[in-house]
Design an enzyme around this catalytic site. Structure first.
Site, PDB file in Angstrom:
ATOM      1  N   TYR A 199       0.836  -1.204   0.000  1.00 61.67           N
ATOM      2  CA  TYR A 199       0.000   0.000   0.000  1.00 61.67           C
ATOM      3  C   TYR A 199       0.867   1.249   0.000  1.00 61.67           C
ATOM      4  O   TYR A 199       2.058   1.215   0.328  1.00 61.67           O
ATOM      5  CB  TYR A 199      -0.962   0.013   1.196  1.00 61.67           C
ATOM      6  CG  TYR A 199      -0.312   0.275   2.532  1.00 61.67           C
ATOM      7  CD1 TYR A 199       0.169  -0.764   3.308  1.00 61.67           C
ATOM      8  CD2 TYR A 199      -0.188   1.582   3.020  1.00 61.67           C
ATOM      9  CE1 TYR A 199       0.759  -0.525   4.543  1.00 61.67           C
ATOM     10  CE2 TYR A 199       0.388   1.833   4.252  1.00 61.67           C
ATOM     11  CZ  TYR A 199       0.868   0.776   5.012  1.00 61.67           C
ATOM     12  OH  TYR A 199       1.458   1.021   6.222  1.00 61.67           O
ATOM     13  N   CYS A 200       0.260   2.355  -0.400  1.00 59.47           N
ATOM     14  CA  CYS A 200       0.902   3.661  -0.335  1.00 59.47           C
ATOM     15  C   CYS A 200      -0.203   4.705  -0.130  1.00 59.47           C
ATOM     16  O   CYS A 200      -1.338   4.342   0.177  1.00 59.47           O
ATOM     17  CB  CYS A 200       1.733   3.942  -1.590  1.00 59.47           C
ATOM     18  SG  CYS A 200       0.767   3.993  -3.115  1.00 59.47           S
ATOM     19  N   THR A 201       0.095   5.971  -0.319  1.00 60.26           N
ATOM     20  CA  THR A 201      -0.885   7.009   0.010  1.00 60.26           C
ATOM     21  C   THR A 201      -2.100   6.982  -0.915  1.00 60.26           C
ATOM     22  O   THR A 201      -3.238   6.954  -0.456  1.00 60.26           O
ATOM     23  CB  THR A 201      -0.224   8.405  -0.055  1.00 60.26           C
ATOM     24  OG1 THR A 201       0.955   8.366   0.741  1.00 60.26           O
ATOM     25  CG2 THR A 201      -1.154   9.477   0.460  1.00 60.26           C
ATOM     26  N   ILE A 228      -4.275   4.547   0.998  1.00 57.45           N
ATOM     27  CA  ILE A 228      -4.812   4.837   2.336  1.00 57.45           C
ATOM     28  C   ILE A 228      -6.008   5.780   2.243  1.00 57.45           C
ATOM     29  O   ILE A 228      -6.988   5.637   2.971  1.00 57.45           O
ATOM     30  CB  ILE A 228      -3.719   5.484   3.209  1.00 57.45           C
ATOM     31  CG1 ILE A 228      -2.524   4.545   3.345  1.00 57.45           C
ATOM     32  CG2 ILE A 228      -4.263   5.852   4.580  1.00 57.45           C
ATOM     33  CD1 ILE A 228      -1.248   5.252   3.750  1.00 57.45           C
TER      34      ILE A 228
END
Ligand SMILES: [Zn+2]
Ligand SMILES: [Zn+2]
Length: 352
Positions: A199-201, A228
């Site tokens: 995952y990342c932003t 996120i």
């Protein structure tokens, strides 16, 4: 040859945007797919979007498209149709619409052809970033994250992880995405049969990372759809338990959006629980770091006593001190020798 870019001064464009009465929607989107002739694709897109008064920044590369734009509300549907029609792969792509945004961030349309939409340092011609892992929606994430055979991998930077991350997520300790990719493969090389969730932003980095893991022989690779931001939005909307704790770091004035009340970081000066990022008030520093209210008051928002002293020098002296110092994004990072750490040897106030 038609003019495929703006010829009016920046200042005038900005004034025109502020003179507009119609509200704008701010939209971001990306898609990894093969674009044969990025320049021709870019030119056609520019013509279509210019007509619709789209402003913003769009990158086009052989590997896909990444954009952050604003569009007058009444043109939104026409914009969406034009984007969907620009390539079959773009038909129906997810558009992230910013909620609390005044739509005034852009006043000109810039579409640039780039070698990549996300710099990754990979020059393997067999790597196809469009062969990505499986998207996880918030509900699916919560389920899969519970599985003991699942490893959750954070593909952001340390300072982002520091203030908030998914429960049990591991960090890939490098400063750049290009170093993180091979490092992630190496760190997890004995776990190729596990479920790997990345995952990342906003999803754009972890999506490519998921493709890279698959490319390197990992079998069960997933990534959080929309990152996120989308996870938190959906989890709240659907009343799901939040598996992300703390703050989601974002590069706007707030420097982070609170997801849960947990404070998982510490003040970089005194060590007290705190997750408020700030930039050092010394113009010759601007280091991004975490500082509690008390320390901010004591040091007047500076990262060190040295910066505090420097800030109060006459402007000419400040300039002289700055000359020759390295510039660049000044971010507190444990994994790196920071050029400005030299004057911060007394960085942590030692307990008496
Ligand atoms: Zn403090
Ligand atoms: Zn400083």
């Amino acid at each position: 040859m038609p003019v495929l870019h703006n010829r009016i001064s920046n200042e005038e464009l900005k004034q025109r945007m502020y003179a507009e009465t119609e509200p704008r929607k701010t939209v971001s989107f990306y898609k990894y797919f093969h674009i044969n002739e990025p320049q021709a694709f870019r030119d056609a897109l520019w013509v279509a979007f210019d007509k619709l008064k789209v402003f913003g920044r769009i990158y086009v590369a052989n590997e896909g498209i990444n954009g952050q734009i604003s569009v007058p509300e009444s043109n939104f549907e026409a914009f969406r149709d034009a984007l969907y029609a620009a390539a079959p792969e773009l038909n129906g792509i997810r558009l992230n619409i910013a909620v609390d945004d005044d739509g005034k961030s852009f006043w000109v349309l810039k579409i640039k052809v780039r070698p990549k939409i996300v710099a990754d340092g990979i020059d393997d011609p067999n790597f196809d970033p469009s062969k990505t892992g499986v998207y996880l929606k918030a509900k699916d994430y919560n389920e899969l994250a519970e599985n003991p055979d699942t490893i959750v991998v954070d593909m952001r930077n340390h300072y982002e992880y520091e203030v908030g991350h998914f429960e049990n997520a591991i960090e890939i300790p490098s400063d750049t995405f290009r170093d993180q990719l091979p490092m992630a493969v190496d760190m997890l090389k004995d776990q190729k049969d596990k479920n790997i969730i990345m995952y990342c932003t906003g999803g754009i980095r972890c999506e490519k990372a998921s493709a890279y893991m698959l490319h390197n022989g990992f079998k069960n690779v997933f990534h959080v759809e929309g990152g996120i931001i989308e996870y938190a939005r959906k989890a709240k909307e659907q009343n799901l338990p939040l598996k992300f704790i703390g703050k989601n770091f974002v590069f706007d004035d707030r420097l982070g959006e609170r997801i849960t009340e947990d404070i998982i970081a510490q003040c970089h000066i005194c060590g007290k629980p705190c997750d408020t990022h700030t930039n050092c008030k010394n113009d010759g520093c601007h280091l991004l770091f975490i500082q509690c209210g008390e320390c901010a008051e004591k040091l007047e928002g500076c990262c060190s006593a040295d910066c505090q002293t420097e800030m109060h020098l006459p402007v000419e002296e400040q300039r002289a001190k700055r000359a020759g110092r390295e510039n660049g994004p000044m971010i507190f990072n444990k994994s790196k020798d920071h050029p400005l750490r030299k004057h911060r040897n007394d960085w942590k106030i030692k307990p008496d």
